[in-house]
Enzyme design. Sequence first.
Site, PDB file in Angstrom:
ATOM      1  NE  ARG A 109      63.096 -24.195 119.512  1.00 21.27           N
ATOM      2  CZ  ARG A 109      62.576 -24.698 120.637  1.00 21.27           C
ATOM      3  NH1 ARG A 109      62.815 -25.956 120.971  1.00 21.27           N
ATOM      4  NH2 ARG A 109      61.811 -23.970 121.416  1.00 21.27           N
ATOM      5  CD  GLN A 122      72.139 -25.053 118.672  1.00 20.48           C
ATOM      6  OE1 GLN A 122      73.282 -24.632 118.867  1.00 20.48           O
ATOM      7  NE2 GLN A 122      71.813 -26.313 118.853  1.00 20.48           N
ATOM      8  CG  ASP A 130      65.182 -21.412 120.360  1.00 22.57           C
ATOM      9  OD1 ASP A 130      64.060 -20.890 120.541  1.00 22.57           O
ATOM     10  OD2 ASP A 130      65.400 -22.626 120.526  1.00 22.57           O
ATOM     11  CB  SER A 146      65.723 -22.017 123.822  1.00 18.41           C
ATOM     12  OG  SER A 146      65.222 -23.136 123.122  1.00 18.41           O
ATOM     13  CE1 TYR A 181      59.050 -31.844 117.353  1.00 20.37           C
ATOM     14  CE2 TYR A 181      59.901 -33.234 115.594  1.00 20.37           C
ATOM     15  CZ  TYR A 181      59.769 -31.996 116.184  1.00 20.37           C
ATOM     16  OH  TYR A 181      60.355 -30.894 115.608  1.00 20.37           O
TER      17      TYR A 181
END
Length: 382
Positions: A122, A127, A130, A133, A230
């Site tokens: 990530r 991007q 991905d 996603s 996180y």
Amino acid sequence: MGTIVFVAREAADLETRVSASPETVKKMKGLGFDVIVEAGAGGLSRIPDGEFEAAGARIGTAADAASADVVLKVRRPAAAEIAGYKSGAVVIAIMDPYGNDEAIAGMASAGLSAFAMELMPRITRAQSMDVLSSQANLAGYQAVIEAAAVYDRAMPMMMTAAGTVPAAKVFVMGAGVAGLQAIATARRLGAAVSATDVRPAAKEQVASLGAKFIAVEDDEFKAAETAGGYAKEMSKDYQAKQAALVAEHIAKQDIVITTALIPGRPAPRLVTREMLKAMKPGAIAVDLAVERGGNIEGALADQVAEVEGVKVIGYANMAGRVAASASALYAKNLLTFLETMVNKDTKTVVINLDDELIKATMLTYAGDVVHPAFGGAKKGDN
């Protein structure tokens, strides 16, 4: 003949997606590649063979994989498919490597350079590659559409001469990519939406979409995120308070959508039978983590199960239920990654073992399992 890219027809049950689109075929041709698409590969994504041909591909059979330098797939190839690939071929797919050591070893033994798209880091550079996603975004959207199809009432509030129809109450558990899209979609359909997440930063994202955030917002919650963004593990006391709040909230909802899916780990149980039992008659629940055991007690893979009077939707391949859109995005993810390996001068695929994208995603290489997470060590590592 130049570099050959083979686009396989998916053999897995219920897989409707395809790993290329006419747009990506054109771009691969522009890179100097010869592209072969297995007959019928795009049928379930509404891409007939003729569209691939018009983009410059040749329509072939499974046997053509034997000559391919690169094989593009959605799912990890089965042993029978691997047997038809040539040693040294690059295979790119969603590999589902966790707990499938034997399958990974089989690709290594076949001499394949196998890449797992779901391990893409990530980072900004990656991007557009991905797949988690791109597919989760569609899964979140489709979760709401599936719920609305099963729900036997209107979603938006309707004020009519005959009376008022109240808006459906939708609760989304998890505000990641899938959850945020589910919130946005439910809002577009006119539902009254609420959501929860273990990360304090999610509160602002949820509110920005017009939904209400549900959480025990004490001092522990406010400090529940690491510097890297996180979630920290919460205390047993906090977990109990949060569970009680969520259970009370779920009892008032018409639709609950759970999105807690962690690659390689069993899905956390978020909704129990007791919670379902407290819901309204005719309520709906959608479990987007059913492939890892499910967030909802009683959810069954690829079924709409009746659990304590609640219809629990458990489609394992939710993105695949909007295959045309999912395939277009997935194909672009693959192409963008493949382009990073192309030598523009020789029009060949070159694997740079020092590239961080290669390091993160490569499972097998030169006869070995090389990913550290699956028992291997990168070539060149000490």
